[in-house]
Structures are given as structure tokens and as C-alpha cells.
Scaffold this motif. Structure first.
Motif, mmCIF file in Angstrom:
data_model
loop_
_atom_site.group_PDB
_atom_site.id
_atom_site.type_symbol
_atom_site.label_atom_id
_atom_site.label_comp_id
_atom_site.label_asym_id
_atom_site.label_seq_id
_atom_site.Cartn_x
_atom_site.Cartn_y
_atom_site.Cartn_z
ATOM 1 N N SER A 34 -12.179 -16.746 -23.699
ATOM 2 C CA SER A 34 -11.063 -17.216 -24.516
ATOM 3 C C SER A 34 -11.433 -17.208 -25.985
ATOM 4 C CB SER A 34 -10.668 -18.635 -24.115
ATOM 5 O OG SER A 34 -10.150 -18.644 -22.810
ATOM 6 N N ILE A 35 -10.422 -16.961 -26.806
ATOM 7 C CA ILE A 35 -10.588 -17.012 -28.257
ATOM 8 C C ILE A 35 -9.497 -17.910 -28.817
ATOM 9 C CG2 ILE A 35 -11.663 -14.728 -28.409
ATOM 10 C CD1 ILE A 35 -8.941 -13.632 -29.335
ATOM 11 N N PRO A 36 -9.700 -18.456 -30.000
ATOM 12 C CA PRO A 36 -8.636 -19.249 -30.624
ATOM 13 C C PRO A 36 -7.406 -18.383 -30.895
ATOM 14 C CG PRO A 36 -10.736 -19.657 -31.703
ATOM 15 C CD PRO A 36 -10.939 -18.492 -30.788
ATOM 16 N N ASN A 37 -6.232 -18.956 -30.736
ATOM 17 C CA ASN A 37 -4.986 -18.234 -30.997
ATOM 18 C C ASN A 37 -4.703 -18.263 -32.505
ATOM 19 O OD1 ASN A 37 -2.541 -16.999 -30.975
ATOM 20 N ND2 ASN A 37 -1.577 -18.381 -29.521
ATOM 21 N N ARG A 38 -5.490 -17.453 -33.226
ATOM 22 C CA ARG A 38 -5.352 -17.336 -34.679
ATOM 23 C C ARG A 38 -5.404 -15.854 -35.029
ATOM 24 N NH1 ARG A 38 -10.062 -20.786 -37.050
ATOM 25 N NH2 ARG A 38 -9.799 -19.110 -38.559
ATOM 26 N N ALA A 39 -4.666 -15.475 -36.043
ATOM 27 C CA ALA A 39 -4.553 -14.071 -36.420
ATOM 28 C C ALA A 39 -5.908 -13.437 -36.718
ATOM 29 C CB ALA A 39 -3.621 -13.925 -37.620
ATOM 30 N N ASP A 40 -6.799 -14.151 -37.394
ATOM 31 C CA ASP A 40 -8.092 -13.557 -37.729
ATOM 32 C C ASP A 40 -8.938 -13.296 -36.481
ATOM 33 O OD1 ASP A 40 -8.259 -16.397 -37.542
ATOM 34 O OD2 ASP A 40 -10.113 -16.431 -38.694
ATOM 35 N N HIS A 41 -8.824 -14.138 -35.464
ATOM 36 C CA HIS A 41 -9.579 -13.931 -34.230
ATOM 37 C C HIS A 41 -8.983 -12.783 -33.409
ATOM 38 C CE1 HIS A 41 -12.389 -17.366 -34.316
ATOM 39 N NE2 HIS A 41 -11.470 -17.859 -35.142
ATOM 40 N N ILE A 42 -7.659 -12.657 -33.404
ATOM 41 C CA ILE A 42 -7.014 -11.547 -32.704
ATOM 42 C C ILE A 42 -7.392 -10.230 -33.386
ATOM 43 C CG2 ILE A 42 -4.821 -10.527 -32.003
ATOM 44 C CD1 ILE A 42 -5.421 -13.163 -30.577
ATOM 45 N N ALA A 43 -7.424 -10.207 -34.703
ATOM 46 C CA ALA A 43 -7.809 -9.000 -35.440
ATOM 47 C C ALA A 43 -9.254 -8.616 -35.144
ATOM 48 C CB ALA A 43 -7.605 -9.212 -36.942
ATOM 49 N N LYS A 44 -10.134 -9.589 -35.061
ATOM 50 C CA LYS A 44 -11.536 -9.312 -34.749
ATOM 51 C C LYS A 44 -11.654 -8.735 -33.336
ATOM 52 C CE LYS A 44 -16.117 -11.384 -34.505
ATOM 53 N NZ LYS A 44 -16.899 -12.616 -34.658
#
Length: 59
Positions: A34-44
Motif C-alpha cells: 500500500s501507498i498513501p493516496n497522494r498525487a506525489d506517491h501515485i506519480a512515483k
């Protein structure tokens, strides 16, 4: 060679669970976590998976 990798995203308010599956019959399926639901994490995540491939988004 055209390899297909399917990326599954189970989206929740705070987190996104990520899994990938090879596009061949009987291909390996892996849960990445799981990753945080944040744009920067989705981009990474997209950059890590993307490498030298193209994306096709399906909703």
C-alpha cells in the motif's frame, strides 16, 4: 517484444493497495503493498512501473 503488465489499484480515501500481474496466461501476480493516496506517491509508483513501457489507462 510486447510484454503486458496489468496494474491493479484498490483505491481508498487514505491509501492505495497495489498489485501487478504479468499479461501471460498463468503469469505471476504480486501484491506490492500500500501507498498513501497522494498525487506525489501515485506519480512515483507510475515512474517505477513505467521505465521503458507505455501506459494504457482503463477505468
Amino acid at each position: 517484444m510486447n510484454d503486458i503488465i496489468y496494474v491493479g489499484l484498490d483505491v481508498h480515501k487514505a491509501t492505495v493497495a497495489v498489485a501487478i500481474a504479468e499479461g501471460t496466461r498463468g503469469g505471476e501476480v504480486r501484491q506490492l503493498g500500500s501507498i498513501p493516496n497522494r498525487a506525489d506517491h501515485i506519480a512515483k509508483l507510475a515512474r517505477l512501473i513505467h521505465r521503458d513501457t507505455e501506459f494504457c489507462w482503463r477505468m
